[in-house]
Design a protein around this motif. Sequence first.
Motif, short mmCIF file in Angstrom:
data_model
loop_
_atom_site.label_atom_id
_atom_site.label_comp_id
_atom_site.label_asym_id
_atom_site.label_seq_id
_atom_site.Cartn_x
_atom_site.Cartn_y
_atom_site.Cartn_z
N TYR A 402 47.81 81.38 9.15
CA TYR A 402 46.94 80.45 8.41
C TYR A 402 45.66 81.13 7.95
CZ TYR A 402 43.91 80.33 12.48
OH TYR A 402 43.05 80.69 13.48
N ALA A 403 45.17 82.13 8.72
CA ALA A 403 43.89 82.76 8.46
C ALA A 403 43.92 83.71 7.27
CB ALA A 403 43.41 83.51 9.70
N ARG A 404 45.08 83.96 6.68
CA ARG A 404 45.15 84.87 5.54
C ARG A 404 44.88 84.16 4.22
NH1 ARG A 404 49.76 88.64 4.67
NH2 ARG A 404 48.09 89.83 3.65
N VAL A 410 43.09 69.13 10.09
CA VAL A 410 43.38 67.70 9.92
C VAL A 410 43.46 67.07 11.30
CG1 VAL A 410 44.88 66.01 8.83
CG2 VAL A 410 44.71 68.33 7.87
N VAL A 411 42.53 66.17 11.58
CA VAL A 411 42.39 65.59 12.92
C VAL A 411 43.11 64.26 13.00
CG1 VAL A 411 40.76 64.93 14.73
CG2 VAL A 411 40.13 66.70 13.07
N GLY A 412 43.99 64.09 13.99
CA GLY A 412 44.71 62.84 14.18
C GLY A 412 43.83 61.75 14.77
N THR A 413 43.80 60.56 14.12
CA THR A 413 42.92 59.48 14.57
C THR A 413 43.62 58.12 14.62
OG1 THR A 413 42.16 58.98 12.31
CG2 THR A 413 40.92 60.65 13.54
N TRP A 460 47.65 73.80 6.50
CA TRP A 460 47.19 72.61 7.21
C TRP A 460 47.27 72.88 8.70
CZ3 TRP A 460 50.59 68.38 4.37
CH2 TRP A 460 50.22 68.34 3.02
N VAL A 461 46.13 72.85 9.36
CA VAL A 461 46.10 72.96 10.82
C VAL A 461 46.01 71.53 11.36
CG1 VAL A 461 44.86 73.87 12.83
CG2 VAL A 461 44.96 75.21 10.71
N ALA A 520 52.94 77.15 1.58
CA ALA A 520 51.77 77.00 2.45
C ALA A 520 52.22 76.65 3.87
CB ALA A 520 50.84 75.92 1.91
N ARG A 521 51.41 77.03 4.84
CA ARG A 521 51.78 76.87 6.24
C ARG A 521 51.35 75.53 6.82
NH1 ARG A 521 54.00 81.64 8.53
NH2 ARG A 521 54.55 82.89 6.71
N LEU A 522 52.11 75.10 7.80
CA LEU A 522 51.79 73.92 8.60
C LEU A 522 51.70 74.38 10.05
CD1 LEU A 522 51.63 70.73 8.89
CD2 LEU A 522 54.06 70.86 9.45
N ILE A 523 50.52 74.28 10.65
CA ILE A 523 50.32 74.66 12.04
C ILE A 523 49.98 73.39 12.80
CG2 ILE A 523 48.91 76.00 13.66
CD1 ILE A 523 49.05 77.05 10.05
#
Length: 564
Positions: A402-404, A410-413, A460-461, A520-523
């Motif tokens: 993801y850092a590249r 994205v915070v779960g609420t 997306w983290v 794109a990555r999903l972490i």
Amino acid sequence: MRRSLRVVAGIVLAAFSPAEDPSLRLASCDDLVRPPLLFRCDIIRTVDSREFATGPFTLTVSLTHGESDVASTEIAIAKLGDMRQGARIVLAPSQLEDAAGDRPAILRITLANQSRSRVERLTREVPTPVGTVRELQRLTSALTVSGEAAPLPYLWAEQGAEIAHEADAALQFRELSGVVSLLRGWLAGVRPTPALGLSLEAIRDPIDSSVQPLRWHRCAQPTAVALVLDQPGQPPTKAHWPAAPFSWWQAAATANVDVAEIYPAGDLEWRGIALIRAEALLAALARTRPVTLVARGTGADAAIRLARLHPGRVAAVRLIDPRIAGDLVGFPPSVHIGIYGAANPAFRAWRAQSAAAGAAIQDAVAPSDPVFWTAPSVVDGSAQPAPAFHSVCPAIGQLAHYARGPFVVVVGTREHRAAQDDNRLLAQRFVAAWAQHAHGIPPQVDDVAFDRARWRDHAWVIIGNPRSNQVLGELVADGFVLGAAWDSRSVRIGDGARQRSFPRADARALALVHERAGGARLIVLDGEPSWNGRDLPLSGLAGTLYIDPPLASEEALVSPDQHP
């Protein structure tokens, strides 16, 4: 930073008021009143020959803050002509007035004859520490509101905030006054004049939108460019980043080489964000000509890896006291490598192995010699197949990929309050770890406010599980298969008959990565932090799933790329 501020910073004194005699003036003045430190100023006066012998006079100098007299002194002047040479005044200020808050101290200067039939006055405002910090805050707010796009003034604002936070010496407050002057000038339309020699510039990093310093040393007629990857002696900050030895810059200038020095942030080993940012800067600099990579200490590890990844962009590699990690294998076959100084055992072993395989490696002269900066004839390496990034830089594995590029947290609420609090705490820990390593703050969005179209090209983290994070839950509902499922009670790995279930207590930290449609990555992160120390968060973790402590059946996870 200290060297840079001294080049461009300085207090801006107020203009003469109409009631003041312009013949009386300040030749120099301390830029801060900070008891109990002494306050110094030099006062001079223009004196023509007709009044040279007149006198005597009394020179009175005082400092006030609010309603309080902070310091004062009187000096007898035998004849007015003595003021041509000036008077050095040293005051010992007492405690500043609390009620005056951030207001400046007032320096009052009076020159009068004995009958006081002739009185000349000069008044100046002199900042106090509290006032300087408040002015920095005001100017930073004004800069943000202005919508300024250039990164340099935002770097100054960050440097000022760092100095203000750690200011415990007069020198640091003088630096802070310099930053305030720079920001005030920028907002008034004053721009630094490009000049040869050493300068501190700023770049905006697209990964986390942060502003990072970039040190340049430009010569009059450059024929080449070098990128320096230097291991700092101690963790740097944007305000206090020690420069490489000045003899290096002098030698490079003699060789007609422009030099850029990249800021490593908290990545002292050059195996995380410093390597990634150096790769991006190398690509930008190599658009016109190949670049010589110059590295000292742990910077050598990154320089060799970059030359392996992009041999067509590198003219040569020059290493000083090189230190590398034990996982470095292979060498750039088309790039000449010169070495100066002592190396660590891992580098000596790598050198022997690479030389035996045909690498062009030899000893080099000192970096204070212009020959050091002169690259040999370049062998065109652009036609060579580039190795995969992860094969050259295994520490930055799939989970840290993801850092590249740009990413968003994205915070779960959407679950109960306890789950929200857990997710926010994990997000805070991730962002704090990133900030310590990369010296930047990534964007952070609650799941309920997340706009997929806006963040389409970002990694997306995701913080939380499909129940607590709305974005992740919608992806799973649309058919995205994670290969693992978990909640507060259990973790389930694999599918169908191969699925295994474990108590959640046996899996405190969980991280997994997938590729979304478009690449794109999903972490996904949940539970306890799956990282530690100052390294790039999630670096050093192999594979696409990480569970801590490890479970016996992690290998049951099948994680193909999915694009529902």
